[in-house]
Design a protein around this motif. Structure first.
Motif, PDB file in Angstrom:
ATOM      1  N   GLU A 101       0.768  -1.217   0.020  1.00 27.06           N
ATOM      2  CA  GLU A 101      -0.062  -0.310   0.221  1.00 27.06           C
ATOM      3  C   GLU A 101       0.995   1.344   0.049  1.00 27.06           C
ATOM      4  OE1 GLU A 101      -3.729   0.444   2.399  1.00 27.06           O
ATOM      5  OE2 GLU A 101      -3.185  -1.702   2.863  1.00 27.06           O
ATOM      6  N   VAL A 102       1.948   1.382   0.843  1.00 26.36           N
ATOM      7  CA  VAL A 102       2.829   2.434   0.979  1.00 26.36           C
ATOM      8  C   VAL A 102       3.574   2.551  -0.288  1.00 26.36           C
ATOM      9  CG1 VAL A 102       4.833   3.223   1.919  1.00 26.36           C
ATOM     10  CG2 VAL A 102       3.323   2.261   3.165  1.00 26.36           C
TER      11      VAL A 102
ATOM     12  N   ARG B 145       9.042  13.086  -2.258  1.00 28.32           N
ATOM     13  CA  ARG B 145       9.896  12.259  -1.656  1.00 28.32           C
ATOM     14  C   ARG B 145      10.288  12.768  -0.284  1.00 28.32           C
ATOM     15  NH1 ARG B 145      11.807   7.490  -1.841  1.00 28.32           N
ATOM     16  NH2 ARG B 145      13.061   7.731  -0.080  1.00 28.32           N
ATOM     17  N   SER B 146      10.138  14.026   0.113  1.00 29.21           N
ATOM     18  CA  SER B 146      10.367  14.451   1.535  1.00 29.21           C
ATOM     19  C   SER B 146       9.161  14.039   2.462  1.00 29.21           C
ATOM     20  CB  SER B 146      10.538  15.829   1.699  1.00 29.21           C
ATOM     21  OG  SER B 146       9.315  16.595   1.210  1.00 29.21           O
ATOM     22  N   GLU B 147       8.314  13.906   2.231  1.00 27.07           N
ATOM     23  CA  GLU B 147       7.060  13.312   3.055  1.00 27.07           C
ATOM     24  C   GLU B 147       7.363  11.997   3.284  1.00 27.07           C
ATOM     25  OE1 GLU B 147       4.300  15.170   4.524  1.00 27.07           O
ATOM     26  OE2 GLU B 147       5.555  16.635   4.053  1.00 27.07           O
TER      27      GLU B 147
ATOM     28  N   LYS C 269      10.499  11.545   5.670  1.00 31.14           N
ATOM     29  CA  LYS C 269      10.162  11.942   7.028  1.00 31.14           C
ATOM     30  C   LYS C 269       9.695  10.951   7.849  1.00 31.14           C
ATOM     31  CE  LYS C 269       7.855  16.171   6.084  1.00 31.14           C
ATOM     32  NZ  LYS C 269       6.834  16.872   6.478  1.00 31.14           N
ATOM     33  N   ASN C 270       9.082   9.790   7.348  1.00 27.82           N
ATOM     34  CA  ASN C 270       8.524   8.607   8.100  1.00 27.82           C
ATOM     35  C   ASN C 270       8.907   7.423   7.899  1.00 27.82           C
ATOM     36  OD1 ASN C 270       6.328  10.420   9.378  1.00 27.82           O
ATOM     37  ND2 ASN C 270       5.676  10.458   6.952  1.00 27.82           N
ATOM     38  N   ILE C 271      10.536   7.706   7.422  1.00 25.30           N
ATOM     39  CA  ILE C 271      11.028   6.242   7.106  1.00 25.30           C
ATOM     40  C   ILE C 271      11.297   5.459   8.247  1.00 25.30           C
ATOM     41  CG2 ILE C 271      13.385   7.333   6.709  1.00 25.30           C
ATOM     42  CD1 ILE C 271      13.119   5.472   3.874  1.00 25.30           C
ATOM     43  N   LYS C 272      11.616   6.196   9.430  1.00 27.30           N
ATOM     44  CA  LYS C 272      11.992   5.432  10.648  1.00 27.30           C
ATOM     45  C   LYS C 272      10.897   4.599  11.264  1.00 27.30           C
ATOM     46  CE  LYS C 272      16.241   7.152  11.058  1.00 27.30           C
ATOM     47  NZ  LYS C 272      17.229   6.386  10.351  1.00 27.30           N
ATOM     48  N   VAL C 273       9.592   4.939  10.882  1.00 26.66           N
ATOM     49  CA  VAL C 273       8.358   4.308  11.466  1.00 26.66           C
ATOM     50  C   VAL C 273       8.638   2.593  11.531  1.00 26.66           C
ATOM     51  CG1 VAL C 273       5.883   3.975  11.444  1.00 26.66           C
ATOM     52  CG2 VAL C 273       6.765   6.213  10.868  1.00 26.66           C
TER      53      VAL C 273
ATOM     54  N   ALA D  47      -0.713   0.861  13.277  1.00 24.86           N
ATOM     55  CA  ALA D  47      -1.706   1.959  13.646  1.00 24.86           C
ATOM     56  C   ALA D  47      -1.044   3.358  12.907  1.00 24.86           C
ATOM     57  CB  ALA D  47      -2.072   2.172  15.107  1.00 24.86           C
ATOM     58  N   ALA D  48       0.231   3.534  13.056  1.00 28.38           N
ATOM     59  CA  ALA D  48       0.874   4.788  12.747  1.00 28.38           C
ATOM     60  C   ALA D  48       0.667   4.718  11.326  1.00 28.38           C
ATOM     61  CB  ALA D  48       2.260   4.654  13.316  1.00 28.38           C
ATOM     62  N   ILE D  49       1.055   3.679  10.724  1.00 32.10           N
ATOM     63  CA  ILE D  49       1.336   3.342   9.201  1.00 32.10           C
ATOM     64  C   ILE D  49       0.027   3.612   8.585  1.00 32.10           C
ATOM     65  CG2 ILE D  49       1.791   1.945   7.238  1.00 32.10           C
ATOM     66  CD1 ILE D  49       4.031   0.517   9.275  1.00 32.10           C
ATOM     67  N   GLU D  50      -0.910   2.983   8.982  1.00 30.55           N
ATOM     68  CA  GLU D  50      -2.596   3.214   8.443  1.00 30.55           C
ATOM     69  C   GLU D  50      -2.722   4.623   8.511  1.00 30.55           C
ATOM     70  OE1 GLU D  50      -4.760   0.547  10.607  1.00 30.55           O
ATOM     71  OE2 GLU D  50      -4.193  -1.264   9.306  1.00 30.55           O
ATOM     72  N   PHE D  51      -2.247   5.436   9.750  1.00 31.19           N
ATOM     73  CA  PHE D  51      -2.707   6.719  10.070  1.00 31.19           C
ATOM     74  C   PHE D  51      -1.943   7.631   8.657  1.00 31.19           C
ATOM     75  CE2 PHE D  51      -1.155  10.602  11.440  1.00 31.19           C
ATOM     76  CZ  PHE D  51      -2.253  11.649  11.527  1.00 31.19           C
ATOM     77  N   LEU D  52      -0.783   7.205   8.736  1.00 23.07           N
ATOM     78  CA  LEU D  52      -0.076   8.126   7.461  1.00 23.07           C
ATOM     79  C   LEU D  52      -0.424   7.703   6.411  1.00 23.07           C
ATOM     80  CD1 LEU D  52       3.581   7.566   9.242  1.00 23.07           C
ATOM     81  CD2 LEU D  52       2.414   9.648   8.780  1.00 23.07           C
TER      82      LEU D  52
END
Length: 77
Positions: free
Chosen positions: A9-10, A37-39, A42-46, A52-57
């Protein structure tokens, strides 16, 4: 290597963002690509197990894509 459903999905969202960038004016296309790319960077360390965090993002990213893919949006900074 097999990807999980969330990973697919990502990647799908990222590809969709890049496709939408190609629909923007040539002069500002680079701005949209850099923003996308920057967005994602920013979240590559999740943690990949933090569902829950991935689904939110993902939801947040889809909303942003919907807004920025509007024909009225010509540039992003």
């Amino acid at each position: 290597m097999r990807l999980s459903g969330l990973q697919k999905e990502v990647l799908g969202l990222y590809r969709q963002c890049l496709r939408e960038c190609r629909k923007k004016p040539q002069a500002t296309r680079q701005h949209f690509q850099v923003f996308a790319r920057s967005e994602f960077d920013k979240n590559i360390k999740v943690d990949k197990r933090d569902f829950a965090a991935i689904e939110f993002l993902l939801r947040k990213g889809r909303r942003q894509l919907e807004i920025y893919s509007s024909p009225g949006v010509k540039d992003i900074r």
